[in-house]
Design a protein around this motif. Structure first.
Motif, PDB file in Angstrom:
ATOM      1  N   VAL A  53      47.664 -25.501 -14.921  1.00 38.65           N
ATOM      2  CA  VAL A  53      46.972 -24.276 -14.523  1.00 38.65           C
ATOM      3  C   VAL A  53      47.044 -23.295 -15.683  1.00 38.65           C
ATOM      4  CG1 VAL A  53      46.867 -22.381 -12.868  1.00 38.65           C
ATOM      5  CG2 VAL A  53      47.585 -24.658 -12.109  1.00 38.65           C
ATOM      6  N   ASP A  54      45.882 -22.868 -16.154  1.00 35.88           N
ATOM      7  CA  ASP A  54      45.822 -21.903 -17.245  1.00 35.88           C
ATOM      8  C   ASP A  54      46.528 -20.617 -16.823  1.00 35.88           C
ATOM      9  OD1 ASP A  54      44.341 -19.534 -18.696  1.00 35.88           O
ATOM     10  OD2 ASP A  54      43.976 -21.342 -19.887  1.00 35.88           O
ATOM     11  N   PRO A  55      47.292 -20.009 -17.724  1.00 37.88           N
ATOM     12  CA  PRO A  55      48.019 -18.775 -17.382  1.00 37.88           C
ATOM     13  C   PRO A  55      47.114 -17.618 -16.950  1.00 37.88           C
ATOM     14  CG  PRO A  55      48.746 -19.627 -19.512  1.00 37.88           C
ATOM     15  CD  PRO A  55      47.585 -20.462 -19.077  1.00 37.88           C
ATOM     16  N   SER A  56      45.826 -17.678 -17.291  1.00 41.61           N
ATOM     17  CA  SER A  56      44.911 -16.599 -16.903  1.00 41.61           C
ATOM     18  C   SER A  56      44.449 -16.714 -15.449  1.00 41.61           C
ATOM     19  CB  SER A  56      43.690 -16.584 -17.827  1.00 41.61           C
ATOM     20  OG  SER A  56      42.914 -17.752 -17.638  1.00 41.61           O
ATOM     21  N   VAL A  57      44.856 -17.781 -14.764  1.00 37.40           N
ATOM     22  CA  VAL A  57      44.464 -17.988 -13.368  1.00 37.40           C
ATOM     23  C   VAL A  57      45.569 -17.454 -12.454  1.00 37.40           C
ATOM     24  CG1 VAL A  57      43.950 -19.702 -11.587  1.00 37.40           C
ATOM     25  CG2 VAL A  57      43.081 -20.021 -13.912  1.00 37.40           C
ATOM     26  N   PRO A  58      45.275 -16.379 -11.696  1.00 34.20           N
ATOM     27  CA  PRO A  58      46.291 -15.864 -10.777  1.00 34.20           C
ATOM     28  C   PRO A  58      46.416 -16.765  -9.549  1.00 34.20           C
ATOM     29  CG  PRO A  58      44.296 -14.533 -10.629  1.00 34.20           C
ATOM     30  CD  PRO A  58      44.062 -15.565 -11.701  1.00 34.20           C
ATOM     31  N   LEU A  59      47.641 -17.201  -9.268  1.00 38.21           N
ATOM     32  CA  LEU A  59      47.902 -18.033  -8.097  1.00 38.21           C
ATOM     33  C   LEU A  59      48.839 -17.304  -7.144  1.00 38.21           C
ATOM     34  CD1 LEU A  59      48.561 -21.594  -9.588  1.00 38.21           C
ATOM     35  CD2 LEU A  59      46.470 -20.758  -8.514  1.00 38.21           C
ATOM     36  N   VAL A  84      43.157 -26.655 -14.240  1.00 34.28           N
ATOM     37  CA  VAL A  84      42.558 -25.511 -13.553  1.00 34.28           C
ATOM     38  C   VAL A  84      42.473 -24.387 -14.572  1.00 34.28           C
ATOM     39  CG1 VAL A  84      42.819 -23.853 -11.665  1.00 34.28           C
ATOM     40  CG2 VAL A  84      43.621 -26.211 -11.371  1.00 34.28           C
ATOM     41  N   ARG A  85      41.286 -23.810 -14.717  1.00 34.31           N
ATOM     42  CA  ARG A  85      41.130 -22.715 -15.677  1.00 34.31           C
ATOM     43  C   ARG A  85      40.223 -21.639 -15.087  1.00 34.31           C
ATOM     44  NH1 ARG A  85      37.671 -26.523 -19.619  1.00 34.31           N
ATOM     45  NH2 ARG A  85      35.706 -26.383 -18.506  1.00 34.31           N
ATOM     46  N   ALA A  86      40.269 -20.481 -15.701  1.00 39.70           N
ATOM     47  CA  ALA A  86      39.440 -19.362 -15.259  1.00 39.70           C
ATOM     48  C   ALA A  86      37.969 -19.720 -15.409  1.00 39.70           C
ATOM     49  CB  ALA A  86      39.769 -18.117 -16.074  1.00 39.70           C
ATOM     50  N   LEU A  87      37.163 -19.143 -14.557  1.00 42.76           N
ATOM     51  CA  LEU A  87      35.725 -19.383 -14.579  1.00 42.76           C
ATOM     52  C   LEU A  87      35.127 -18.854 -15.871  1.00 42.76           C
ATOM     53  CD1 LEU A  87      33.271 -20.303 -12.800  1.00 42.76           C
ATOM     54  CD2 LEU A  87      33.083 -17.919 -12.114  1.00 42.76           C
ATOM     55  N   HIS A  88      34.359 -19.678 -16.551  1.00 43.86           N
ATOM     56  CA  HIS A  88      33.627 -19.252 -17.741  1.00 43.86           C
ATOM     57  C   HIS A  88      32.343 -18.593 -17.271  1.00 43.86           C
ATOM     58  CE1 HIS A  88      36.374 -21.974 -19.759  1.00 43.86           C
ATOM     59  NE2 HIS A  88      36.020 -21.400 -20.886  1.00 43.86           N
ATOM     60  N   GLN A  89      32.214 -17.319 -17.486  1.00 48.31           N
ATOM     61  CA  GLN A  89      31.047 -16.570 -17.027  1.00 48.31           C
ATOM     62  C   GLN A  89      29.767 -17.117 -17.640  1.00 48.31           C
ATOM     63  OE1 GLN A  89      31.201 -14.077 -14.682  1.00 48.31           O
ATOM     64  NE2 GLN A  89      33.340 -14.644 -14.499  1.00 48.31           N
ATOM     65  N   GLY A  90      28.729 -17.148 -16.825  1.00 45.46           N
ATOM     66  CA  GLY A  90      27.418 -17.535 -17.307  1.00 45.46           C
ATOM     67  C   GLY A  90      27.083 -19.002 -17.149  1.00 45.46           C
TER      68      GLY A  90
END
Length: 102
Positions: A53-59, A84-90
């Motif tokens: 899980v990427d550290p930028s993803v709040p769980l 699991v990673r944060a959503l890439h916008q766009g």
């Protein structure tokens, strides 16, 4: 065009990670999470020995695992290995709209 080293996600959605009795994890991708429970699961990865899980993803941590508070990207590197990673916008306009609303 995707950045170098970028792996396209298998799914976009909320993620629920469950710790299993055998020491593996089950990763579920769903439309929503209510009281820590996945709603409308549309993808699941079983017997995962590695969930990165990427550290930028709040769980949110629970007694049985964890879940995301926002839409994320989930992809399987190979059987049993999930990222699991944060959503890439766009990249997904519908899910981008949902993510901004949360």
């Amino acid at each position: 065009m995707a950045p170098t080293g970028f792996t396209p996600p298998t799914n976009h959605g909320f993620v629920v990670i469950r710790d299993m009795r055998d020491g593996t994890r089950k990763v579920m991708v769903c439309d929503a999470v209510s009281d820590g429970e996945p709603q409308n699961v549309y993808a699941a990865h079983f017997k995962c020995t590695s969930v990165d899980v990427d550290p930028s993803v709040p769980l949110v941590t629970t007694s049985t695992g964890a879940y995301s508070k926002r839409v994320v990207e989930v992809y399987a590197e190979r059987p049993g290995v999930v990222h699991v990673r944060a959503l890439h916008q766009g990249e997904n306009p519908i899910m981008d709209t949902i993510a901004r609303a949360k």
